[in-house]
Design an enzyme around this catalytic site. Structure first.
Site, short mmCIF file in Angstrom:
data_model
loop_
_atom_site.label_atom_id
_atom_site.label_comp_id
_atom_site.label_asym_id
_atom_site.label_seq_id
_atom_site.Cartn_x
_atom_site.Cartn_y
_atom_site.Cartn_z
N ASP A 10 0.85 -1.19 0.00
CA ASP A 10 0.00 0.00 0.00
C ASP A 10 0.88 1.24 0.00
OD1 ASP A 10 -1.89 1.96 0.35
OD2 ASP A 10 -2.72 1.17 2.22
N ASP B 193 -3.13 2.69 -5.75
CA ASP B 193 -2.04 2.70 -4.77
C ASP B 193 -1.88 1.38 -4.02
OD1 ASP B 193 -4.53 3.10 -3.65
OD2 ASP B 193 -3.82 4.41 -2.05
N GLU B 194 -2.67 0.36 -4.32
CA GLU B 194 -2.58 -0.90 -3.59
C GLU B 194 -2.46 -2.06 -4.56
OE1 GLU B 194 -5.46 -1.41 -0.40
OE2 GLU B 194 -6.00 0.72 -0.56
#
Length: 421
Positions: A12, A108-109
């Site tokens: 993350d 973003d993950e």
């Protein structure tokens, strides 16, 4: 982690938008940063914040003014989506050095399945540390990495310690680490589900794991049983290969207007603008829409949503705009000015085999429109967005966020017979 366990990582990127802004402008490092929409475009809310701003109480979704009052000295910057997409791609390239099993979960993950590649590393923790330091060194961004034997616990582990950390959840420690977490920390437990569980004293993930299964099925249906399985560590879902793509359920586009919309003419032009990008996305993906959904938000922030089934499958932005407008006229009663509009193409399919057309289907019209939009796609691909567009978009001064370079002309376009309010 036992020898037979999978090794799943959830990586993350911390405070992603704000962190990218600090890389683009190093003077922002260590400062309270909030990435916010424009007040002028009526998107004046916090989209992301730095750790410093977060500690001062700034939250995503907060208005710019409230955030600035909570955090004196807050630096407000506009979003730079193209850069966020660029850094997201660069991060994925780093992950792909270790495995091709990289599954995105937003920009973003990402989940990584490292089960087959662990022989090259001393331990799962050492692997996670190497990825964490590599991202920091090459991109200037920090990540939190969760390591576990399934996707759900890996995701939960990455949330336990932020920023810039590695957390492991194993078969030996998950009852201690996971079960004491609030039930809403579990993946797929949203606000409404958490509220239902709280009403029956299910407050932690451990409470969920220990609850009566029949009760959960009655309360939440099949999803209640699934969530309990997750809480007990029973998740066998795989991490997809980076080359795989998930077929979308729908393709949509929406806009919050610069000023309140008070006439049906303006509504049609906005639908036309929104539908251009939807049609292009459908054609690029090879999808056809058989359904349509619109959402109307008025100045009181009340949302009303309407759905319809289209009489024929389509990839045409013009056809979608016309269908959206017909649905709006038939279903929506405008009692106050409109703040925002969304159009969504639904019931997506690939190909057109086996389609049954209605009696009034105009094949020549469809072929002609398909040729026009194919030519527009070609021009857009060669020369960029906003190089060609329907003339009606020239008339719309209330959607500058969609087409900031397109000029506007104050001229009435479509007479609908409905009075403005």
């Amino acid at each position: 982690m036992t020898a037979n366990d999978r090794v799943i990582l959830h990586v993350d990127l911390n405070c992603f938008y704000a962190s990218v802004e600090t890389v683009l402008n190093p003077a922002f490092r260590g400062q309270p940063i909030a990435v916010c929409g424009s007040r002028e475009d009526r998107h004046g809310i916090v989209l992301a914040k730095s750790e410093v701003a977060k500690r001062a109480g700034v939250k995503t979704g907060m208005t710019n003014g409230t955030a600035a009052a909570l955090c004196p000295g807050l630096i407000i910057v506009p979003p730079h989506y193209s850069m966020y997409e660029k850094f997201s791609r660069l991060a994925k390239k780093i992950y792909q050095r270790y495995t091709n099993l990289v599954e995105p979960f937003g920009l973003d993950e990402n989940w990584l399945d490292m089960t087959a590649g662990m022989a090259a590393f001393e331990s799962p923790f050492a692997l996670a540390e190497e990825i964490r330091t590599t991202v920091s060194r090459e991109l200037g961004l920090t990540v939190s990495v969760g390591v576990s034997f399934n996707k759900v616990f890996a995701k939960l582990a990455s949330d336990m310690k932020k920023p810039d950390a590695v957390t492991m959840v194993t078969r030996e420690n998950y009852r201690t680490l996971v079960w004491r977490q609030p039930v809403e920390a579990l993946l797929f437990v949203g606000h409404a589900t958490a509220e239902k569980l709280h009403r029956f004293s299910v407050h932690t993930i451990g409470d969920l794991a220990a609850a009566d299964t029949a009760f959960l099925r009655t309360l939440l249906g099949k999803s209640g049983v699934m969530l309990q399985e997750f809480a007990r560590g029973h998740d066998t879902s795989r991490v997809m290969d980076i080359s795989e793509s998930i077929a979308p359920q729908s393709v949509g586009h929406g806009v919050t207007c610069n000023a309140d919309v008070t006439s049906d003419d303006e509504v049609f032009r906005i639908f036309l603008e929104l539908a251009q990008d939807i049609g292009r996305s459908l054609r690029e993906g090879g999808y056809f829409a058989r359904g349509l959904q619109i959402c109307v938000r008025d100045k009181t922030l009340t949302d009303k949503q309407f759905d319809t089934r289209l009489s024929e499958r389509t990839q045409s932005g013009k056809y979608l705009a016309e269908a959206a407008f017909r649905l709006y006229l038939a279903a929506y009663r405008r009692e106050s000015p409109i703040r925002a509009l969304t159009v969504r193409a639904t019931r997506l399919t690939r190909g057109r085999e086996g389609e049954q057309y209605d009696f009034f289907y105009d094949a020549a019209r469809e072929k002609r429109q398909a040729g026009i939009e194919a030519a527009m796609d070609d021009i857009t691909a060669r020369y960029g967005r906003n190089t060609i567009y329907p003339a009606a978009i020239l008339l719309n001064e209330k959607t500058r966020a969609l087409h900031p370079t397109v000029p506007t002309l104050p001229y009435p376009y479509l007479a609908t017979g409905r009075e403005s309010k």
